[in-house]
Design a protein around this motif. Structure first.
Motif, PDB file in Angstrom:
ATOM      1  N   PHE A 210       0.889  -1.316  -0.031  1.00  0.00           N
ATOM      2  CA  PHE A 210       0.160   0.186  -0.046  1.00  0.00           C
ATOM      3  C   PHE A 210       0.850   1.237   0.016  1.00  0.00           C
ATOM      4  CE2 PHE A 210      -2.903   3.001   2.044  1.00  0.00           C
ATOM      5  CZ  PHE A 210      -3.868   3.199   1.142  1.00  0.00           C
ATOM      6  N   GLY A 211       1.839   1.305   0.858  1.00  0.00           N
ATOM      7  CA  GLY A 211       2.736   2.471   0.886  1.00  0.00           C
ATOM      8  C   GLY A 211       3.496   2.803  -0.623  1.00  0.00           C
ATOM      9  N   LYS A 212       3.884   1.339  -1.181  1.00  0.00           N
ATOM     10  CA  LYS A 212       4.330   1.490  -2.466  1.00  0.00           C
ATOM     11  C   LYS A 212       3.401   2.431  -3.580  1.00  0.00           C
ATOM     12  CE  LYS A 212       6.572  -1.202  -6.315  1.00  0.00           C
ATOM     13  NZ  LYS A 212       6.337  -2.148  -7.000  1.00  0.00           N
ATOM     14  N   MET A 213       2.129   1.998  -3.362  1.00  0.00           N
ATOM     15  CA  MET A 213       1.243   2.542  -4.347  1.00  0.00           C
ATOM     16  C   MET A 213       1.091   4.401  -3.834  1.00  0.00           C
ATOM     17  SD  MET A 213      -2.244  -0.093  -3.984  1.00  0.00           S
ATOM     18  CE  MET A 213      -3.345   1.243  -3.870  1.00  0.00           C
ATOM     19  N   LEU A 214       1.292   4.391  -2.775  1.00  0.00           N
ATOM     20  CA  LEU A 214       1.291   6.023  -2.260  1.00  0.00           C
ATOM     21  C   LEU A 214       2.477   6.805  -2.846  1.00  0.00           C
ATOM     22  CD1 LEU A 214      -0.108   5.601   1.439  1.00  0.00           C
ATOM     23  CD2 LEU A 214      -1.557   6.064  -0.827  1.00  0.00           C
ATOM     24  N   GLY A 215       3.534   5.847  -3.323  1.00  0.00           N
ATOM     25  CA  GLY A 215       4.554   6.501  -3.666  1.00  0.00           C
ATOM     26  C   GLY A 215       5.834   6.551  -2.864  1.00  0.00           C
ATOM     27  N   PHE A 216       5.830   5.739  -1.804  1.00  0.00           N
ATOM     28  CA  PHE A 216       7.016   5.458  -0.825  1.00  0.00           C
ATOM     29  C   PHE A 216       8.161   4.522  -1.693  1.00  0.00           C
ATOM     30  CE2 PHE A 216       3.632   6.903   2.035  1.00  0.00           C
ATOM     31  CZ  PHE A 216       4.690   7.965   2.768  1.00  0.00           C
ATOM     32  N   THR A 217       9.344   4.952  -1.476  1.00  0.00           N
ATOM     33  CA  THR A 217      10.350   4.191  -2.048  1.00  0.00           C
ATOM     34  C   THR A 217      11.446   3.551  -1.080  1.00  0.00           C
ATOM     35  OG1 THR A 217      11.797   6.295  -2.286  1.00  0.00           O
ATOM     36  CG2 THR A 217      10.286   5.712  -4.140  1.00  0.00           C
ATOM     37  N   CYS A 218      10.900   3.758   0.311  1.00  0.00           N
ATOM     38  CA  CYS A 218      11.953   3.292   1.338  1.00  0.00           C
ATOM     39  C   CYS A 218      11.155   3.078   2.649  1.00  0.00           C
ATOM     40  CB  CYS A 218      12.994   4.364   1.604  1.00  0.00           C
ATOM     41  SG  CYS A 218      13.946   3.889   2.891  1.00  0.00           S
ATOM     42  N   LYS A 219      11.436   1.839   3.037  1.00  0.00           N
ATOM     43  CA  LYS A 219      10.506   1.322   4.287  1.00  0.00           C
ATOM     44  C   LYS A 219      11.528   1.265   5.555  1.00  0.00           C
ATOM     45  CE  LYS A 219       6.627  -0.227   6.201  1.00  0.00           C
ATOM     46  NZ  LYS A 219       5.291   0.846   6.618  1.00  0.00           N
ATOM     47  N   SER A 220      11.130   2.158   6.732  1.00  0.00           N
ATOM     48  CA  SER A 220      11.967   1.955   7.875  1.00  0.00           C
ATOM     49  C   SER A 220      11.491   0.730   8.513  1.00  0.00           C
ATOM     50  CB  SER A 220      11.655   3.347   9.036  1.00  0.00           C
ATOM     51  OG  SER A 220      11.928   4.369   8.376  1.00  0.00           O
ATOM     52  N   VAL A 221      12.410  -0.009   8.843  1.00  0.00           N
ATOM     53  CA  VAL A 221      12.094  -1.452   9.544  1.00  0.00           C
ATOM     54  C   VAL A 221      12.789  -1.776  10.756  1.00  0.00           C
ATOM     55  CG1 VAL A 221      11.725  -2.612   7.114  1.00  0.00           C
ATOM     56  CG2 VAL A 221      13.900  -2.904   8.243  1.00  0.00           C
ATOM     57  N   ILE A 222      12.222  -2.565  11.561  1.00  0.00           N
ATOM     58  CA  ILE A 222      12.837  -2.756  12.958  1.00  0.00           C
ATOM     59  C   ILE A 222      13.296  -4.122  13.182  1.00  0.00           C
ATOM     60  CG2 ILE A 222      11.604  -1.065  14.300  1.00  0.00           C
ATOM     61  CD1 ILE A 222       9.619  -3.386  14.910  1.00  0.00           C
ATOM     62  N   HIS A 223      13.190  -5.148  12.401  1.00  0.00           N
ATOM     63  CA  HIS A 223      13.622  -6.450  12.415  1.00  0.00           C
ATOM     64  C   HIS A 223      14.069  -7.039  10.971  1.00  0.00           C
ATOM     65  CE1 HIS A 223      13.355 -10.809  13.194  1.00  0.00           C
ATOM     66  NE2 HIS A 223      13.330 -10.577  14.581  1.00  0.00           N
ATOM     67  N   PRO A 224      15.228  -7.912  11.158  1.00  0.00           N
ATOM     68  CA  PRO A 224      15.672  -8.293   9.915  1.00  0.00           C
ATOM     69  C   PRO A 224      14.725  -9.102   9.120  1.00  0.00           C
ATOM     70  CG  PRO A 224      17.003  -8.995  11.901  1.00  0.00           C
ATOM     71  CD  PRO A 224      15.859  -8.322  12.306  1.00  0.00           C
ATOM     72  N   SER A 225      13.718  -9.744   9.608  1.00  0.00           N
ATOM     73  CA  SER A 225      12.846 -10.559   8.981  1.00  0.00           C
ATOM     74  C   SER A 225      12.038  -9.530   7.997  1.00  0.00           C
ATOM     75  CB  SER A 225      11.886 -11.294   9.795  1.00  0.00           C
ATOM     76  OG  SER A 225      11.127 -10.439  10.651  1.00  0.00           O
ATOM     77  N   GLN A 226      11.750  -8.338   8.258  1.00  0.00           N
ATOM     78  CA  GLN A 226      11.087  -7.549   7.506  1.00  0.00           C
ATOM     79  C   GLN A 226      11.728  -7.113   6.210  1.00  0.00           C
ATOM     80  OE1 GLN A 226      10.266  -4.170  10.361  1.00  0.00           O
ATOM     81  NE2 GLN A 226       8.184  -5.045  10.599  1.00  0.00           N
ATOM     82  N   ILE A 227      13.047  -6.985   6.220  1.00  0.00           N
ATOM     83  CA  ILE A 227      13.873  -6.620   4.956  1.00  0.00           C
ATOM     84  C   ILE A 227      13.566  -7.336   3.717  1.00  0.00           C
ATOM     85  CG2 ILE A 227      16.246  -6.305   4.134  1.00  0.00           C
ATOM     86  CD1 ILE A 227      17.019  -6.209   7.115  1.00  0.00           C
ATOM     87  N   PRO A 228      13.797  -8.542   3.567  1.00  0.00           N
ATOM     88  CA  PRO A 228      13.509  -9.138   2.135  1.00  0.00           C
ATOM     89  C   PRO A 228      12.089  -9.090   1.640  1.00  0.00           C
ATOM     90  CG  PRO A 228      13.648 -10.820   3.977  1.00  0.00           C
ATOM     91  CD  PRO A 228      14.243  -9.689   4.563  1.00  0.00           C
ATOM     92  N   LEU A 229      11.037  -8.808   2.753  1.00  0.00           N
ATOM     93  CA  LEU A 229       9.566  -8.654   2.365  1.00  0.00           C
ATOM     94  C   LEU A 229       9.678  -7.400   1.818  1.00  0.00           C
ATOM     95  CD1 LEU A 229       8.024  -9.898   5.817  1.00  0.00           C
ATOM     96  CD2 LEU A 229       8.169 -11.333   3.641  1.00  0.00           C
ATOM     97  N   VAL A 230      10.269  -6.202   2.255  1.00  0.00           N
ATOM     98  CA  VAL A 230      10.198  -4.965   1.697  1.00  0.00           C
ATOM     99  C   VAL A 230      10.737  -5.049   0.095  1.00  0.00           C
ATOM    100  CG1 VAL A 230      11.213  -2.783   1.546  1.00  0.00           C
ATOM    101  CG2 VAL A 230      10.252  -3.794   3.774  1.00  0.00           C
ATOM    102  N   HIS A 231      11.930  -5.699   0.126  1.00  0.00           N
ATOM    103  CA  HIS A 231      12.623  -6.006  -1.240  1.00  0.00           C
ATOM    104  C   HIS A 231      11.958  -6.495  -2.272  1.00  0.00           C
ATOM    105  CE1 HIS A 231      17.049  -4.976   0.653  1.00  0.00           C
ATOM    106  NE2 HIS A 231      16.145  -4.132   0.959  1.00  0.00           N
ATOM    107  N   ALA A 232      11.186  -7.577  -1.753  1.00  0.00           N
ATOM    108  CA  ALA A 232      10.241  -8.303  -2.514  1.00  0.00           C
ATOM    109  C   ALA A 232       9.121  -7.448  -3.281  1.00  0.00           C
ATOM    110  CB  ALA A 232       9.683  -9.636  -2.046  1.00  0.00           C
ATOM    111  N   VAL A 233       8.652  -6.703  -2.489  1.00  0.00           N
ATOM    112  CA  VAL A 233       7.385  -5.790  -2.938  1.00  0.00           C
ATOM    113  C   VAL A 233       8.069  -4.466  -3.738  1.00  0.00           C
ATOM    114  CG1 VAL A 233       5.849  -3.974  -2.182  1.00  0.00           C
ATOM    115  CG2 VAL A 233       6.017  -6.156  -0.971  1.00  0.00           C
ATOM    116  N   TYR A 234       9.214  -3.935  -3.364  1.00  0.00           N
ATOM    117  CA  TYR A 234       9.676  -2.958  -4.159  1.00  0.00           C
ATOM    118  C   TYR A 234      10.345  -3.181  -5.603  1.00  0.00           C
ATOM    119  CZ  TYR A 234       8.879   0.572  -0.270  1.00  0.00           C
ATOM    120  OH  TYR A 234       8.490   1.516   0.450  1.00  0.00           O
ATOM    121  N   ASP A 235      11.182  -4.515  -5.504  1.00  0.00           N
ATOM    122  CA  ASP A 235      11.889  -4.965  -6.674  1.00  0.00           C
ATOM    123  C   ASP A 235      10.771  -5.375  -7.891  1.00  0.00           C
ATOM    124  OD1 ASP A 235      14.084  -4.237  -5.440  1.00  0.00           O
ATOM    125  OD2 ASP A 235      14.653  -6.215  -5.108  1.00  0.00           O
ATOM    126  N   PRO A 236      11.183  -4.823  -8.963  1.00  0.00           N
ATOM    127  CA  PRO A 236      10.199  -5.309 -10.166  1.00  0.00           C
ATOM    128  C   PRO A 236      10.316  -6.846 -10.475  1.00  0.00           C
ATOM    129  CG  PRO A 236      11.561  -3.643 -10.963  1.00  0.00           C
ATOM    130  CD  PRO A 236      12.277  -4.049  -9.438  1.00  0.00           C
TER     131      PRO A 236
END
Ligand code: COA
Ligand code: MG
Length: 291
Positions: A210-236
């Motif tokens: 949803f954040g990507k839909m709103l135009g965000f290009t970077c996500k602040s994360v607090i746990h290592p498990s969140q990192i690949p989940l963000v990359h999977a959404v952002y990467d084409p």
């Protein structure tokens, strides 16, 4: 190091084990926290630990430091101690006005001068976490040449606004929209907020999408498990990459025939789509994908 800023991993500045391992999880950027993750009794110890660590190790990713807010007794010491370490940026909590940013800019220039490093070396990320800050988002984003990005501090914002908290963040939609808009208008990075329930991977992924839909290009994360989940959404995806390539091919064909518009799979292709297709391919390349 890639050129992307998809993930910013928060690491408590008073946790040596987390500090030393922070870069191994693949975040594009780690951010050592001297603020909310550190108790009042540990403020000095955390600052010393981060200083010692960064003077000893060179990290293979971008580095930021969240200093304490300007109305705290720790702010000046934090900025003075961190600027000479030449992190990529300082992240300022409770950023509410252009003046907050200008004061920090001036203070950082003084610290850079004293440390003998070029003025403007260290950038600023503003965290907006009050009603007044959201109201002033564009002024904050344009207050200094050092501003690298602006982001929402959702938990503090909810408190300031006396909001009732929902799991999917409906109540912070306006603030997210406004911050994304202000960042894009100012030409700085829009940073999406921290999703603190890190065990809820489904909710998190939906939130990043949803954040990507709103135009965000970077996500602040607090746990290592969140990192690949963000990359999977952002990467084409492969499909998006293939589509982008096709768009460029058919558009070139149209241009050769003297036309600025053509159809691909029943949909019109014109200049904005070509620009997006080029951006998809550039992003895929930057994230290390073969294209
Ligand atoms: N940075 C670096 N390493 C982290 C990490 C982080 N933010 N969060 C977890 N890890 C590491 C742990 O040290 C652990 O490593 P190990 O397996 O080698 O021992 C591993 O990842 C798994 O961690 P886990 O046990 O699932 O979590 P935890 O209970 O240790 O930590 C939190 C949970 C929320 C305390 C932790 O994720 C954290 O400190 N997050 C950042 C908090 C913060 O900075 N907040 C301020 C900004 S909002
Ligand atoms: Mg806070």
């Amino acid at each position: 190091m890639n050129s992307l800023y998809r993930t910013m991993l928060f690491v408590p500045g008073n946790a040596p084990a987390k500090l030393t391992k922070a870069e191994i999880y693949g975040a594009d950027c780690v951010i050592f926290d001297l603020e909310d993750a550190v108790s009042v009794q540990e403020k000095d110890a955390a600052r010393d630990l981060v200083r010692t660590f960064l003077s000893t190790y060179h990290l293979d990713c971008r580095v930021g430091i969240r200093v304490n807010a300007q109305d705290t007794p720790y702010y000046e010491e934090d900025v003075k101690a961190m600027v000479p370490l030449k992190p990529d940026f300082l992240r300022l909590p409770k950023s509410e006005t252009a003046k907050n940013m200008q004061d920090l800019d001036v203070f950082m220039s003084q610290c850079e001068k004293e440390a003998g490093i070029p003025e403007g070396t260290v950038k600023i990320v503003a965290t907006i976490e009050t009603a007044l800050g959201v109201q002033n988002a564009f002024e904050i984003a344009t207050a200094s040449k050092r501003i690298l990005g602006i982001g929402l501090g959702a938990e503090d914002f909810r408190t300031d606004m006396r909001m009732t908290r929902s799991e999917d963040g409906q109540e912070i939609l306006y603030a997210r929209n406004r911050i994304s808009l202000a960042a894009h208008a100012a030409g700085v990075m829009p940073l999406d907020y921290v999703y603190s329930n890190f065990k809820n991977t489904e909710g998190f992924t939906a939130d990043v999408r949803f954040g990507k839909m709103l135009g965000f290009t970077c996500k602040s994360v607090i746990h290592p498990s969140q990192i690949p989940l963000v990359h999977a959404v952002y990467d084409p995806t492969e499909k998006e990459i293939e589509h982008a390539k096709q768009v460029l091919v058919v558009y070139d064909q149209a241009m050769a025939k003297g036309s600025g518009v053509i159809a691909l799979n029943g949909k019109m292709i014109d200049m904005p789509m070509v620009t997006r297709a080029k951006a998809v391919l550039a992003y895929a390349k930057a994230s290390g994908k073969e294209i």
